[in-house]
Scaffold this motif. Structure first.
Motif, PDB file in Angstrom:
ATOM      1  N   ASP A 199      -8.209   3.461  -3.647  1.00 19.08           N
ATOM      2  CA  ASP A 199      -7.954   4.100  -2.352  1.00 19.08           C
ATOM      3  C   ASP A 199      -6.741   5.017  -2.430  1.00 19.08           C
ATOM      4  O   ASP A 199      -6.774   6.170  -1.976  1.00 19.08           O
ATOM      5  CB  ASP A 199      -7.692   3.045  -1.263  1.00 19.08           C
ATOM      6  CG  ASP A 199      -8.930   2.257  -0.899  1.00 19.08           C
ATOM      7  OD1 ASP A 199     -10.035   2.673  -1.283  1.00 19.08           O
ATOM      8  OD2 ASP A 199      -8.778   1.220  -0.225  1.00 19.08           O
ATOM      9  N   ARG A 220       0.834  -1.209   0.000  1.00 20.86           N
ATOM     10  CA  ARG A 220       0.000   0.000   0.000  1.00 20.86           C
ATOM     11  C   ARG A 220       0.865   1.255   0.000  1.00 20.86           C
ATOM     12  O   ARG A 220       0.608   2.208  -0.752  1.00 20.86           O
ATOM     13  CB  ARG A 220      -0.942  -0.002   1.218  1.00 20.86           C
ATOM     14  CG  ARG A 220      -1.866   1.208   1.265  1.00 20.86           C
ATOM     15  CD  ARG A 220      -2.741   1.161   2.511  1.00 20.86           C
ATOM     16  NE  ARG A 220      -3.787   0.156   2.436  1.00 20.86           N
ATOM     17  CZ  ARG A 220      -4.978   0.351   1.878  1.00 20.86           C
ATOM     18  NH1 ARG A 220      -5.276   1.523   1.320  1.00 20.86           N
ATOM     19  NH2 ARG A 220      -5.876  -0.608   1.864  1.00 20.86           N
ATOM     20  N   ASP A 246     -16.109   1.260  -9.339  1.00 21.71           N
ATOM     21  CA  ASP A 246     -16.052   1.962  -8.055  1.00 21.71           C
ATOM     22  C   ASP A 246     -16.792   3.302  -8.163  1.00 21.71           C
ATOM     23  O   ASP A 246     -16.615   4.057  -9.124  1.00 21.71           O
ATOM     24  CB  ASP A 246     -14.594   2.203  -7.663  1.00 21.71           C
ATOM     25  CG  ASP A 246     -14.443   2.697  -6.234  1.00 21.71           C
ATOM     26  OD1 ASP A 246     -14.900   3.823  -5.941  1.00 21.71           O
ATOM     27  OD2 ASP A 246     -13.860   1.968  -5.413  1.00 21.71           O
ATOM     28  N   GLU A 297     -14.965  -4.825 -10.489  1.00 20.82           N
ATOM     29  CA  GLU A 297     -15.444  -4.085  -9.321  1.00 20.82           C
ATOM     30  C   GLU A 297     -14.655  -2.802  -9.118  1.00 20.82           C
ATOM     31  O   GLU A 297     -15.205  -1.776  -8.704  1.00 20.82           O
ATOM     32  CB  GLU A 297     -15.367  -4.974  -8.077  1.00 20.82           C
ATOM     33  CG  GLU A 297     -16.404  -6.091  -8.076  1.00 20.82           C
ATOM     34  CD  GLU A 297     -16.246  -7.043  -6.902  1.00 20.82           C
ATOM     35  OE1 GLU A 297     -15.232  -6.914  -6.167  1.00 20.82           O
ATOM     36  OE2 GLU A 297     -17.114  -7.916  -6.723  1.00 20.82           O
ATOM     37  N   VAL A 298     -13.352  -2.855  -9.407  1.00 22.92           N
ATOM     38  CA  VAL A 298     -12.540  -1.640  -9.321  1.00 22.92           C
ATOM     39  C   VAL A 298     -13.036  -0.613 -10.332  1.00 22.92           C
ATOM     40  O   VAL A 298     -13.223   0.566 -10.008  1.00 22.92           O
ATOM     41  CB  VAL A 298     -11.054  -1.954  -9.577  1.00 22.92           C
ATOM     42  CG1 VAL A 298     -10.236  -0.661  -9.650  1.00 22.92           C
ATOM     43  CG2 VAL A 298     -10.495  -2.856  -8.487  1.00 22.92           C
ATOM     44  N   ALA A 341     -12.920  -9.126  -9.817  1.00 24.18           N
ATOM     45  CA  ALA A 341     -12.290  -8.152  -8.930  1.00 24.18           C
ATOM     46  C   ALA A 341     -11.894  -6.896  -9.693  1.00 24.18           C
ATOM     47  O   ALA A 341     -12.055  -5.766  -9.202  1.00 24.18           O
ATOM     48  CB  ALA A 341     -11.070  -8.770  -8.248  1.00 24.18           C
ATOM     49  N   TYR A 374      -5.057  -9.451  -6.195  1.00 31.57           N
ATOM     50  CA  TYR A 374      -6.243  -9.037  -5.448  1.00 31.57           C
ATOM     51  C   TYR A 374      -5.944  -7.861  -4.525  1.00 31.57           C
ATOM     52  O   TYR A 374      -6.758  -6.930  -4.409  1.00 31.57           O
ATOM     53  CB  TYR A 374      -6.795 -10.206  -4.619  1.00 31.57           C
ATOM     54  CG  TYR A 374      -7.391 -11.328  -5.427  1.00 31.57           C
ATOM     55  CD1 TYR A 374      -8.247 -11.069  -6.498  1.00 31.57           C
ATOM     56  CD2 TYR A 374      -7.108 -12.655  -5.124  1.00 31.57           C
ATOM     57  CE1 TYR A 374      -8.793 -12.105  -7.236  1.00 31.57           C
ATOM     58  CE2 TYR A 374      -7.649 -13.695  -5.864  1.00 31.57           C
ATOM     59  CZ  TYR A 374      -8.483 -13.421  -6.921  1.00 31.57           C
ATOM     60  OH  TYR A 374      -9.022 -14.438  -7.662  1.00 31.57           O
ATOM     61  N   HIS A 375      -4.786  -7.903  -3.869  1.00 31.18           N
ATOM     62  CA  HIS A 375      -4.481  -6.819  -2.934  1.00 31.18           C
ATOM     63  C   HIS A 375      -4.255  -5.506  -3.670  1.00 31.18           C
ATOM     64  O   HIS A 375      -4.733  -4.456  -3.227  1.00 31.18           O
ATOM     65  CB  HIS A 375      -3.250  -7.168  -2.091  1.00 31.18           C
ATOM     66  CG  HIS A 375      -2.937  -6.115  -1.068  1.00 31.18           C
ATOM     67  ND1 HIS A 375      -3.843  -5.720  -0.108  1.00 31.18           N
ATOM     68  CD2 HIS A 375      -1.819  -5.356  -0.876  1.00 31.18           C
ATOM     69  CE1 HIS A 375      -3.304  -4.773   0.641  1.00 31.18           C
ATOM     70  NE2 HIS A 375      -2.088  -4.531   0.193  1.00 31.18           N
ATOM     71  N   ASP A 422      -7.490  -4.181  -4.656  1.00 28.52           N
ATOM     72  CA  ASP A 422      -8.255  -3.730  -3.496  1.00 28.52           C
ATOM     73  C   ASP A 422      -7.872  -2.320  -3.054  1.00 28.52           C
ATOM     74  O   ASP A 422      -8.710  -1.555  -2.583  1.00 28.52           O
ATOM     75  CB  ASP A 422      -8.053  -4.723  -2.343  1.00 28.52           C
ATOM     76  CG  ASP A 422      -8.977  -4.449  -1.172  1.00 28.52           C
ATOM     77  OD1 ASP A 422     -10.192  -4.274  -1.406  1.00 28.52           O
ATOM     78  OD2 ASP A 422      -8.498  -4.397  -0.031  1.00 28.52           O
TER      79      ASP A 422
END
Length: 246
Positions: free
Chosen positions: A168, A114, A212, A208-209, A205, A160-161, A164
């Motif tokens: 953000d 991150r 958003d 879904e991003v 996945a 996936y991470h 995710d």
């Protein structure tokens, strides 16, 4: 100063069991990195392996988070020509070492990823994402490693991470004021993953991003929807039953 990182004590000392030794090695590494206008890929891979195990040896969550932030901040001291190769080797290291990360150690590496993604967005956002060539080169780095659509050697857990946290970290750096052309370029690795991955869960996945709500807001789509909802509400109010007329 040694010309080859592998000949410098700080490389092996990054993985020392002694925190003081690790801290001194990291300080030496900062000096080394800040004085190099170019670093061979093999040396960068060796450096990142040392940094990977530097975090591996660090216990206590607060110390782990501080170290992860320190590692991400190395981007800020690098020569411009070293930044993207440095980030490229970070992603290659994470993809290679992912299967070796124990469950109890995973959180600190998720946090490191991150921080590194955020550091890369901050670097590219300088001058309002004005260096289009660097932005496109970094997108290719993401496409080739963490968001690679077809390479079975890339762990899905890493994919996936990154998916995710993708929006953000963009939000933290770009806020709401996005140039739409830049935004679409930044989303291209995710779009390609959604279109080309052979794994249904990965495609889902990625989709879904791309769906958003924040992306819709940045594109102005959410504002238009709100306008439509307001019009419908007004129409409904006009048609609302007003009771029995005399």
């Amino acid at each position: 100063m040694a010309t080859e990182p592998q000949n410098s004590p700080f490389i092996k000392n990054l993985a020392s069991s002694d925190k003081k030794t690790r801290d001194q090695a990291l300080s030496s590494l900062r000096t080394y990195l800040s004085n190099r206008a170019s670093i061979p890929t093999l040396d960068l891979l060796k450096l990142w392996k040392g940094l990977f195990y530097c975090l591996w040896m660090q216990d206590k969550p607060l110390h782990q988070q501080r170290l992860a932030r320190d590692l991400a901040s190395l981007v800020d001291i690098l020569h411009a020509d070293v930044v993207l190769p440095f980030l490229d080797c970070f992603w290659k290291t994470m993809a290679r070492e992912w299967v070796n990360i124990e469950a109890l150690r995973m959180d600190k590496y998720l946090f490191l990823i991150r921080q590194e993604l955020n550091a890369s967005w901050r670097y590219l956002s300088r001058n309002r994402w004005g260096d289009k060539e660097k932005v496109e080169k970094y997108m290719r780095i993401l496409e080739e490693t963490p968001l690679n659509a077809v390479d079975v050697k890339i762990p899905n857990g890493l994919r996936y991470h990154v998916l995710d946290i993708y929006v953000d970290e963009l939000e933290k750096v770009g806020g709401d004021g996005w140039d739409l052309e830049t935004l679409e370029v930044l989303l291209e690795p995710v779009r390609k993953l959604q279109e080309e991955s052979k794994t249904k869960a990965v495609r889902k996945a990625a989709k879904e991003v791309l769906e958003d709500a924040r992306l819709k807001k940045w594109r102005g789509e959410e504002v238009e929807k709100k306008d439509e909802d307001a019009e419908m509400a007004e129409d409904g109010a006009d048609e609302e039953w007003g009771g029995i007329e005399d």
